[in-house]
Design an enzyme around this catalytic site. Structure first.
Site, PDB file in Angstrom:
ATOM      1  N   ARG A   1     -14.999  -5.544  -0.829  1.00 35.71           N
ATOM      2  CA  ARG A   1     -14.397  -5.075   0.471  1.00 35.71           C
ATOM      3  C   ARG A   1     -13.810  -3.539   0.326  1.00 35.71           C
ATOM      4  O   ARG A   1     -12.845  -3.518  -0.603  1.00 35.71           O
ATOM      5  CB  ARG A   1     -13.495  -6.261   1.095  1.00 35.71           C
ATOM      6  CG  ARG A   1     -12.591  -5.614   2.298  1.00 35.71           C
ATOM      7  CD  ARG A   1     -11.313  -5.292   2.236  1.00 35.71           C
ATOM      8  NE  ARG A   1     -10.860  -4.850   3.658  1.00 35.71           N
ATOM      9  CZ  ARG A   1      -9.631  -4.462   3.474  1.00 35.71           C
ATOM     10  NH1 ARG A   1      -9.107  -3.710   2.486  1.00 35.71           N
ATOM     11  NH2 ARG A   1      -9.112  -4.256   4.587  1.00 35.71           N
ATOM     12  N   VAL A   2     -13.891  -2.735   1.287  1.00 34.68           N
ATOM     13  CA  VAL A   2     -13.266  -1.418   1.301  1.00 34.68           C
ATOM     14  C   VAL A   2     -12.465  -1.593   2.585  1.00 34.68           C
ATOM     15  O   VAL A   2     -12.945  -1.676   3.529  1.00 34.68           O
ATOM     16  CB  VAL A   2     -14.305  -0.350   1.070  1.00 34.68           C
ATOM     17  CG1 VAL A   2     -13.664   0.944   1.401  1.00 34.68           C
ATOM     18  CG2 VAL A   2     -14.869  -0.516  -0.199  1.00 34.68           C
TER      19      VAL A   2
ATOM     20  N   GLY B   1      -6.791  -2.827   7.475  1.00 33.35           N
ATOM     21  CA  GLY B   1      -7.754  -1.799   7.345  1.00 33.35           C
ATOM     22  C   GLY B   1      -8.921  -1.743   8.160  1.00 33.35           C
ATOM     23  O   GLY B   1      -9.303  -0.755   9.011  1.00 33.35           O
TER      24      GLY B   1
ATOM     25  N   THR C   1       0.851  -1.024   0.060  1.00 31.37           N
ATOM     26  CA  THR C   1       0.103  -0.065   0.121  1.00 31.37           C
ATOM     27  C   THR C   1       1.073   1.236   0.081  1.00 31.37           C
ATOM     28  O   THR C   1       2.028   1.295   0.680  1.00 31.37           O
ATOM     29  CB  THR C   1      -0.811   0.002   1.184  1.00 31.37           C
ATOM     30  OG1 THR C   1      -1.899  -0.798   1.255  1.00 31.37           O
ATOM     31  CG2 THR C   1      -1.573   1.270   1.557  1.00 31.37           C
TER      32      THR C   1
HETATM   33  N1  ASP Z   1      -4.802  -0.737   4.845  1.00 29.36           N
HETATM   34  C1  ASP Z   1      -4.934  -1.624   3.702  1.00 29.36           C
HETATM   35  C2  ASP Z   1      -6.213  -2.132   3.634  1.00 29.36           C
HETATM   36  O1  ASP Z   1      -6.641  -2.789   4.621  1.00 29.36           O
HETATM   37  C3  ASP Z   1      -3.880  -2.574   3.397  1.00 29.36           C
HETATM   38  C4  ASP Z   1      -2.281  -2.281   3.416  1.00 29.36           C
HETATM   39  O2  ASP Z   1      -2.193  -0.972   3.905  1.00 29.36           O
HETATM   40  O3  ASP Z   1      -1.602  -3.215   3.123  1.00 29.36           O
HETATM   41  O4  ASP Z   1      -7.017  -2.254   2.713  1.00 29.36           O
END
Ligand code: ASP
Length: 334
Positions: free
Chosen positions: A224-225, A250, A196
């Protein structure tokens, strides 16, 4: 009566000062970027490790150039994130992780600290640079967050050329997806994920900004968000206080409104950035959600705490050399 008027005047003046804190102060500019919680897997070819390092350096260079030329922190953040989305080696834009059905669904957001304007998109499947679409949502729509089909319709209305699903898929992500599916045939089963991206910046006029972009978690449920497109969870910026971009599990970052919580600790409890940022990450870790944040306060102090074994990250402060930290073999399942 006069006392009441005086009080209102002082209150209005205080609001005005708080709202424009730092502006015009000619602060040295700073930009911080991240390439996700967790380091790189040890079986990654050297060429790909070099490409990740290059992507972080290029992101710092792109954002730093905007700031060095007197530009805005929001433009710097957008430029840095855009470059990382294009890199093909991070979990954003091309090269994002794949959901349970085997295709990429992307989330992104950005926020301007001077007026707390924000834009975000979630679950978009055909937008090469979700951070740019988030900016268009902010600048050219009355909304903050557009999702899925509607977000892509808005993209077309704005002249954004959409890609096909193949554009986003890289051999590395396909292999990670295959392994995750084999390990557990249930969507959302905790697969290792890295990459990310996010950026926070402070420009020479004291304006803070933050942005985050992601494909989310490998093998996530379709639709999914995560926290990245949610203002207050994965992204937050408030002039005079701080700018934050998060990465990690997340669902926990959403439940704890991680990014806003950090700024609130500074604004309301007068905590210092480093301690407050570490405390937020510790609290999330205790709640079962690992990850990290990059944060900048109004004085250009940087904090980059994480509870995962590592976090890909870099920073560049005016008058100093840019620095990037890329660690191999310290991965984590979120
Ligand atoms: N935070 C991001 C999510 O849950 C994933 C990540 O940061 O690796 O969509």
């Amino acid at each position: 009566m006069i006392g009441g008027k005086l009080l209102r005047f002082v209150a209005a003046l205080a609001l005005l000062v708080a709202g424009t804190a730092g502006v015009g102060a000619a602060e040295p500019w700073v930009i911080v970027v991240h390439g996700g919680a967790g380091g790189l897997p040890s079986d990654l070819p050297d060429s790909e490790i070099a490409a990740v390092r290059a992507a972080l350096n290029q992101a710092l260079a792109a954002g730093g150039k905007v700031l060095a030329e007197g530009g805005d922190s929001l433009d710097a953040v957008q430029a840095a994130v855009h470059l990382m989305e294009d890199s093909g080696v991070l979990n954003a834009g091309r090269g994002a992780v794949l959901n349970h059905a085997g295709f990429a669904e992307l989330d992104a957001s950005l926020m301007r600290g001077s007026d707390r304007a924000a834009g975000a998109v979630a679950a978009v499947r055909r937008v090469a640079n979700p951070i740019d679409l988030a900016r268009l949502v902010m600048d050219r729509s009355p909304h903050v967050l557009l999702v899925g089909e509607g977000a892509e319709q808005f993209a077309r209305e704005q002249g954004v050329v959409l890609k096909t699903a193949d554009y986003f898929i890289t051999p590395r992500r396909q292999e990670e997806w295959r392994r995750a599916i084999e390990a557990q045939r249930r969507p959302g089963a905790g697969a290792a994920t890295q990459g990310t991206v996010g950026a926070v910046a402070l420009d020479g006029r004291g304006n803070l900004a933050a942005g985050t972009s992601t494909g989310g978690l490998t093998n996530k449920h379709v639709g999914r968000v995560g926290d990245s497109p949610l203002i207050g969870a994965g992204t937050y910026a408030q002039n005079g206080v701080c700018a934050v971009s998060a990465t990690g599990h997340g669902e926990t970052f959403i439940r704890y409104t991680a990014a806003a919580e950090l700024c609130a600790r500074l604004a309301m409890r007068g905590e210092k950035l480093a301690g407050a940022a570490a405390a937020v990450i510790e609290e999330l870790h205790k709640a079962g959600g690992d990850g990290g944040i990059i944060a900048l306060d109004a004085h250009g102090q940087i904090a980059t705490p994480y509870s995962t074994p590592s976090m890909l990250r870099g920073w560049w402060r005016e008058g100093r050399a840019p620095e990037v930290v890329v660690e191999v073999g310290k991965t984590a399942a979120l």
